[in-house]
Design a protein around this motif. Sequence first.
Motif, PDB file in Angstrom:
ATOM      1  N   TRP A 152      11.087 -12.578   0.183  1.00  0.00           N
ATOM      2  CA  TRP A 152      11.369 -12.567   1.615  1.00  0.00           C
ATOM      3  C   TRP A 152      12.289 -13.741   1.923  1.00  0.00           C
ATOM      4  CZ3 TRP A 152       8.341  -9.387   5.130  1.00  0.00           C
ATOM      5  CH2 TRP A 152       7.327  -8.663   4.513  1.00  0.00           C
ATOM      6  N   GLY A 153      13.131 -13.587   2.929  1.00  0.00           N
ATOM      7  CA  GLY A 153      14.004 -14.712   3.211  1.00  0.00           C
ATOM      8  C   GLY A 153      14.723 -14.656   4.544  1.00  0.00           C
ATOM      9  N   GLU A 204      20.180 -23.267  -1.132  1.00  0.00           N
ATOM     10  CA  GLU A 204      19.061 -22.330  -0.988  1.00  0.00           C
ATOM     11  C   GLU A 204      17.750 -23.023  -1.317  1.00  0.00           C
ATOM     12  OE1 GLU A 204      19.118 -18.110  -2.379  1.00  0.00           O
ATOM     13  OE2 GLU A 204      17.467 -18.768  -3.667  1.00  0.00           O
ATOM     14  N   VAL A 205      16.751 -22.801  -0.465  1.00  0.00           N
ATOM     15  CA  VAL A 205      15.392 -23.255  -0.730  1.00  0.00           C
ATOM     16  C   VAL A 205      14.584 -22.049  -1.175  1.00  0.00           C
ATOM     17  CG1 VAL A 205      13.273 -24.116   0.325  1.00  0.00           C
ATOM     18  CG2 VAL A 205      15.441 -25.224   0.824  1.00  0.00           C
ATOM     19  N   TYR A 206      13.913 -22.182  -2.317  1.00  0.00           N
ATOM     20  CA  TYR A 206      13.154 -21.069  -2.874  1.00  0.00           C
ATOM     21  C   TYR A 206      11.712 -21.498  -3.096  1.00  0.00           C
ATOM     22  CZ  TYR A 206      12.133 -16.984  -5.788  1.00  0.00           C
ATOM     23  OH  TYR A 206      11.602 -15.825  -6.293  1.00  0.00           O
ATOM     24  N   VAL A 207      10.800 -20.889  -2.361  1.00  0.00           N
ATOM     25  CA  VAL A 207       9.367 -21.174  -2.474  1.00  0.00           C
ATOM     26  C   VAL A 207       8.772 -20.215  -3.495  1.00  0.00           C
ATOM     27  CG1 VAL A 207       7.159 -21.265  -1.263  1.00  0.00           C
ATOM     28  CG2 VAL A 207       9.267 -21.951  -0.078  1.00  0.00           C
ATOM     29  N   GLN A 242      14.019 -18.800   1.016  1.00  0.00           N
ATOM     30  CA  GLN A 242      13.452 -17.637   0.349  1.00  0.00           C
ATOM     31  C   GLN A 242      12.024 -17.944  -0.114  1.00  0.00           C
ATOM     32  OE1 GLN A 242      15.419 -14.903   0.164  1.00  0.00           O
ATOM     33  NE2 GLN A 242      17.244 -15.968   0.931  1.00  0.00           N
ATOM     34  N   VAL A 243      11.167 -16.934  -0.068  1.00  0.00           N
ATOM     35  CA  VAL A 243       9.768 -17.067  -0.480  1.00  0.00           C
ATOM     36  C   VAL A 243       9.410 -15.917  -1.403  1.00  0.00           C
ATOM     37  CG1 VAL A 243       7.352 -17.217   0.259  1.00  0.00           C
ATOM     38  CG2 VAL A 243       9.166 -18.191   1.699  1.00  0.00           C
ATOM     39  N   ARG A 244       8.770 -16.231  -2.509  1.00  0.00           N
ATOM     40  CA  ARG A 244       8.273 -15.210  -3.431  1.00  0.00           C
ATOM     41  C   ARG A 244       6.849 -14.825  -3.040  1.00  0.00           C
ATOM     42  NH1 ARG A 244       9.596 -13.925  -8.959  1.00  0.00           N
ATOM     43  NH2 ARG A 244       7.857 -12.945 -10.054  1.00  0.00           N
TER      44      ARG A 244
END
Length: 273
Positions: A152-153, A204-207, A242-244
């Motif tokens: 999701w992002g 980009e920030v990726y959780v 963005q979130v996984r």
Amino acid sequence: MEIVVKFDRTPRAEHQLWQELCAGLPAGTPEPAGSRPRPGTLGVATARSGDGALLGWAPVFTGQEPKAATVEWLLVTRERERIVHGSVADPDGTGDEEAALVALFRAAADAARAAGFRALDWLDRGDTGAELDARAAAELEASVHRELGRKWGVSALARWQRPGGMPAVRTRRAPGGTGWQGLELLTADGRTAARIAAVVAGPEVYVEKVGHHGVDAPELGSLVADFVEQVREDHPSVESFQVREQDDEVLGAALKSAKLRISHRWWQYRLTL
């Protein structure tokens, strides 16, 4: 391109392949940890070019279902690029890479069939190889077995607006290290009920994971929204967030309530043997 495939059942096969991969890294590159031996490993399919250069390998091992084996794959040029640069420039892959991957899957399927399994499963590689997985699955006539998760992002962070009506929650900044930033959701008595964190480096920030326990989706959504605002305020140059989410119904509802949208889905493929 000529591809020579074999199936190696020796116990240290994958360790030796990692050593061969690392020998081709530029001088001074830290070597990765490689992989640990897995219980129930049948062996490793290896692919080489006609002149003997290592193209990739795919360990095959018992899966979660008794009649289905599992395979994981690695292509050497892509893995070296990821180790050196942190990402793969062409995530969709080339025709030669697809041919090598299909050859590995065929060898893995032959080994699994000989061992009495009725199916071969694999997980798509997400951002680093999902398109390759899909093309290989189509070539082999494999099918999507189940959906494993979603990414999701927010692609334009500067334009994101917090939705109205979200519940007020109590939060605190999580302890962070170099590049790390996080936020915790607290209960009425000050205990941590949920935590979201990510490395902030680049646009980009990726959780990778949002930990939570006993939290409803609206409150978790407020934590996500608070963290988005925190990242945007602390790092104005960040462009996307963005979130996984891995088959987590509560987190999925929370991300939707915070106005994040699904940008990618992860699949498990199954090849009937």
